[in-house]
Design a protein around this motif. Structure first.
Motif, mmCIF file in Angstrom:
data_model
loop_
_atom_site.group_PDB
_atom_site.id
_atom_site.type_symbol
_atom_site.label_atom_id
_atom_site.label_comp_id
_atom_site.label_asym_id
_atom_site.label_seq_id
_atom_site.Cartn_x
_atom_site.Cartn_y
_atom_site.Cartn_z
ATOM 1 N N GLU A 179 43.978 30.868 23.706
ATOM 2 C CA GLU A 179 43.329 29.571 23.872
ATOM 3 C C GLU A 179 42.921 29.033 22.504
ATOM 4 O OE1 GLU A 179 42.714 27.639 26.556
ATOM 5 O OE2 GLU A 179 43.885 29.009 27.791
ATOM 6 N N PRO A 180 43.123 27.737 22.254
ATOM 7 C CA PRO A 180 42.665 27.162 20.982
ATOM 8 C C PRO A 180 41.149 27.261 20.860
ATOM 9 C CG PRO A 180 44.194 25.683 22.110
ATOM 10 C CD PRO A 180 43.829 26.754 23.091
ATOM 11 N N LYS A 181 40.680 27.585 19.670
ATOM 12 C CA LYS A 181 39.247 27.659 19.400
ATOM 13 C C LYS A 181 38.903 26.597 18.362
ATOM 14 C CE LYS A 181 38.986 32.578 20.515
ATOM 15 N NZ LYS A 181 38.611 33.937 20.058
ATOM 16 N N TYR A 182 37.843 25.858 18.620
ATOM 17 C CA TYR A 182 37.474 24.735 17.754
ATOM 18 C C TYR A 182 36.172 25.050 17.022
ATOM 19 C CZ TYR A 182 41.003 22.479 20.626
ATOM 20 O OH TYR A 182 42.170 22.177 21.258
ATOM 21 N N PHE A 183 36.073 24.531 15.788
ATOM 22 C CA PHE A 183 34.894 24.812 14.969
ATOM 23 C C PHE A 183 34.688 23.669 13.990
ATOM 24 C CE2 PHE A 183 38.654 26.773 13.109
ATOM 25 C CZ PHE A 183 38.632 26.305 11.805
ATOM 26 N N MET A 184 33.567 23.713 13.283
ATOM 27 C CA MET A 184 33.228 22.713 12.269
ATOM 28 C C MET A 184 33.173 23.414 10.915
ATOM 29 S SD MET A 184 32.584 19.396 12.234
ATOM 30 C CE MET A 184 31.817 19.005 13.806
ATOM 31 N N THR A 185 33.870 22.859 9.925
ATOM 32 C CA THR A 185 33.891 23.463 8.603
ATOM 33 C C THR A 185 32.588 23.146 7.863
ATOM 34 O OG1 THR A 185 34.917 21.540 7.569
ATOM 35 C CG2 THR A 185 36.388 23.217 8.499
ATOM 36 N N SER A 186 32.404 23.782 6.709
ATOM 37 C CA SER A 186 31.167 23.594 5.946
ATOM 38 C C SER A 186 31.010 22.155 5.450
ATOM 39 C CB SER A 186 31.142 24.556 4.747
ATOM 40 O OG SER A 186 32.284 24.355 3.922
ATOM 41 N N ASP A 187 32.147 21.454 5.301
ATOM 42 C CA ASP A 187 32.051 20.059 4.860
ATOM 43 C C ASP A 187 32.148 19.081 6.045
ATOM 44 O OD1 ASP A 187 34.668 20.548 5.459
ATOM 45 O OD2 ASP A 187 35.501 19.663 3.646
ATOM 46 N N LYS A 188 31.793 19.611 7.229
ATOM 47 C CA LYS A 188 31.665 18.786 8.442
ATOM 48 C C LYS A 188 33.000 18.259 8.978
ATOM 49 C CE LYS A 188 27.229 19.287 8.072
ATOM 50 N NZ LYS A 188 26.525 20.254 8.958
ATOM 51 N N ARG A 189 34.084 18.934 8.647
ATOM 52 C CA ARG A 189 35.373 18.552 9.207
ATOM 53 C C ARG A 189 35.692 19.441 10.412
ATOM 54 N NH1 ARG A 189 38.567 15.407 5.639
ATOM 55 N NH2 ARG A 189 37.645 15.221 3.548
ATOM 56 N N LYS A 190 36.356 18.858 11.380
ATOM 57 C CA LYS A 190 36.723 19.623 12.570
ATOM 58 C C LYS A 190 37.917 20.528 12.265
ATOM 59 C CE LYS A 190 35.147 16.159 15.923
ATOM 60 N NZ LYS A 190 35.551 15.248 17.039
ATOM 61 N N GLY A 191 37.860 21.727 12.785
ATOM 62 C CA GLY A 191 38.960 22.666 12.599
ATOM 63 C C GLY A 191 39.322 23.323 13.915
ATOM 64 N N GLN A 192 40.468 23.987 13.928
ATOM 65 C CA GLN A 192 40.901 24.665 15.130
ATOM 66 C C GLN A 192 41.728 25.890 14.742
ATOM 67 O OE1 GLN A 192 41.907 21.090 14.863
ATOM 68 N NE2 GLN A 192 43.301 21.937 13.319
ATOM 69 N N ARG A 193 41.839 26.816 15.692
ATOM 70 C CA ARG A 193 42.581 28.053 15.440
ATOM 71 C C ARG A 193 43.162 28.554 16.755
ATOM 72 N NH1 ARG A 193 42.155 33.618 15.621
ATOM 73 N NH2 ARG A 193 42.859 34.781 13.776
ATOM 74 N N CYS A 194 44.382 29.041 16.682
ATOM 75 C CA CYS A 194 45.017 29.612 17.869
ATOM 76 C C CYS A 194 45.855 30.804 17.429
ATOM 77 C CB CYS A 194 45.893 28.568 18.574
ATOM 78 S SG CYS A 194 46.818 29.204 19.996
ATOM 79 N N GLU A 195 45.714 31.896 18.142
ATOM 80 C CA GLU A 195 46.488 33.095 17.797
ATOM 81 C C GLU A 195 47.526 33.369 18.876
ATOM 82 O OE1 GLU A 195 44.709 36.455 15.717
ATOM 83 O OE2 GLU A 195 45.394 37.737 17.363
ATOM 84 N N VAL A 196 48.761 33.547 18.428
ATOM 85 C CA VAL A 196 49.877 33.875 19.318
ATOM 86 C C VAL A 196 50.313 35.306 19.016
ATOM 87 C CG1 VAL A 196 52.253 33.292 19.949
ATOM 88 C CG2 VAL A 196 50.612 31.470 19.400
#
Length: 480
Positions: A179-196
């Motif tokens: 499942e994609p995981k969403y987060f906020m970077t230190s400079d307030k940008r949105k990020g995401q990560r998915c592991e296959v």
């Protein structure tokens, strides 16, 4: 030759050059990056936005495209198409590219040029591939690199940290999509990560990490245990936290889903065979071992002779039983235990479904009566003075006899003792009984099962390999 109707006023990507006036091009999108913002040097305090994509119009030609502009225009343009869509581009700017600088972060292309899009001069439209030419769709299944130029997952694992930071190509099947995981970077940008999780004939599970939204969306379309991918230019790293090798999708990466190549077809066959008959094969192996008449297995082979005999079998399905005097040259039992320990059904001894931990074969048995037990499922390499047999099965009770411990006893060992056990067995002269079955879906063409592996008697090994007639075979001397 470009794959589109000649009646259309499009220029083939291979015919582009900077002096061409107001060209129109068409292609299928084979790669795409996320939108990014950069400080605008001309307007202090504001940002310019960009994203890139790669289009292809023939088996041999593809080109990178970069779009720059205001945030609203760039985000709207990016959201208007995905990988796999066909696009037409009107009036792009054709520029010569600087390969050394640009291909460090962008896909490597055969073109000497790149296309630039501007809000005021260029137009991008999404088109139906069927309206243009259905052959454009076939380009989605052709890797952008030589289909034979790739590392197996087992090769990556075996080479280990020596490949840390390298950019490689990978051909593998999809085992699971996280499942994609969403987060906020230190400079307030949105990020995401998915592991296959990937797998192939040489490795049961290997992680590839996606950080960009475009690849994550593509990955969500992959069907576990059915989809095969060719990932060109992924970065290989050693994950210190998990103590394993991983792959990462980067801005250079282009992923081809279900590639139409001979190498991919072999992997497809393996995936299909594993899904449909893996459990049945395991049960047959267990039953066949119990019924083995060890006194009838007398033919001694070198690795080279075994490969030659397999090639001369004319596709006959009958297994070959024999003995090799050699040694185990690969035994990764000090790695992550989940890679070589699986659960089996205690009733039928089939490998159970990893996700549900249930047996799908004993349908007529009450689930209350079913239980599982942990089993070794180790892939080893067997070597003698003539060569090496890769990806041989050392499993279940044979593995326990070889290692001298049960799975539970093994799991209780410290990491140092696991490593010591590994080196106690590696490179030791052994008498190895084996069963070999022809398997076109196996990359080596041979499926090798170890039936027994014990330390060899030096005298017996020397007599067998110094010209003694065994089964009408005269064998060369063994260099112990």
């Amino acid at each position: 030759m470009a794959y589109y109707s000649s009646a259309r006023d499009f220029v083939a990507l291979s015919d582009l050059h900077p002096n061409l006036a107001r060209p129109n091009v068409i292609g299928v999108v084979i790669g795409k990056t996320d939108v990014r913002g950069f400080p605008d040097r001309k307007n202090i305090g504001s940002e310019r936005y960009t994203f890139g994509f790669t289009i292809r119009d023939s088996p041999t030609y593809f080109i990178n495209v970069n779009a720059w502009g205001k945030e609203e225009y760039i985000r709207s343009l990016s959201e208007s198409f995905r990988v796999g869509d066909c696009v037409t581009i009107e009036n792009p700017l054709i520029q010569s590219k600087e390969p050394e600088r640009e291909e460090k972060f962008n896909p490597v292309t055969p073109s000497c040029y790149k296309l630039l899009l501007s809000e005021n001069h260029s137009v991008v439209k999404t088109s139906s591939c069927y309206e243009m030419d259905t052959k454009l769709l076939s380009l989605l299944h052709l890797p952008v690199k030589d289909p034979q130029d790739y590392y197996s997952l087992g090769d990556i694992t075996a080479n280990g940290q020596s490949l840390d930071g390298r950019i490689l190509n990978v051909l593998a099947a999809v085992k699971s999509v996280g499942e994609p995981k969403y987060f906020m970077t230190s400079d307030k940008r949105k990020g995401q990560r998915c592991e296959v999780k990937l797998y192939d004939e040489t490795e049961k599970s290997f992680p590839i990490v996606c950080w960009d939204n475009e690849t994550i969306q593509l990955a969500q379309s992959w069907i576990p245990r059915e989809t095969v991918i060719f990932a060109a230019d992924v970065r290989i790293n050693f994950d210190k936290f998990r103590n394993c090798m991983t792959a990462t999708v980067i801005s250079k990466t282009i992923i081809t889903t279900n590639p139409e190549t001979a190498e991919a077809q072999i992997l497809f066959s393996f995936v299909k065979e594993s899904a449909q008959s893996g459990a049945l094969y395991d049960k047959m192996e267990e039953q066949s071992r119990e019924s083995i008449n060890w006194e009838t297995i007398v033919d001694v082979y070198t690795v080279e002779q075994l490969k030659e005999e397999a090639l001369q079998s004319d596709g006959k399905p009958e297994p070959v039983y024999g003995i090799i005097y050699g040694y185990i040259s690969t035994l990764d039992i000090d790695d992550n235990a989940s890679k070589f320990i699986r659960n089996r059904c205690s009733i039928c001894r089939f490998l159970v479904n990893e996700m549900s931990n249930t047996c799908t074969f004993c349908n007529d048995v009450s689930s209350d009566l079913k239980s599982t037990y942990p089993s070794f499922e180790i892939l080893v390499s067997l070597t003698d003075h003539t060569g090496t047999l890769y990806s041989c099965y050392l499993s279940d009770c044979v593995a326990e006899e070889t290692l001298g411990c049960t799975v539970r006893e093994f799991l209780a060992l410290t990491e140092d003792k696991k490593t010591a056990l590994k080196w106690q067995l590696l490179l030791e002269r052994s008498k190895i009984y084996f069963k070999v079955t022809l398997s076109p879906s196996w990359r080596t063409g041979l499926k090798v099962n170890v039936l027994s592996c014990n330390l060899a008697d030096p005298v017996e090994a020397s007599e067998s390999l110094l010209g003694k007639e065994i089964g009408n075979k005269r064998l060369p001397p063994m260099a112990w």
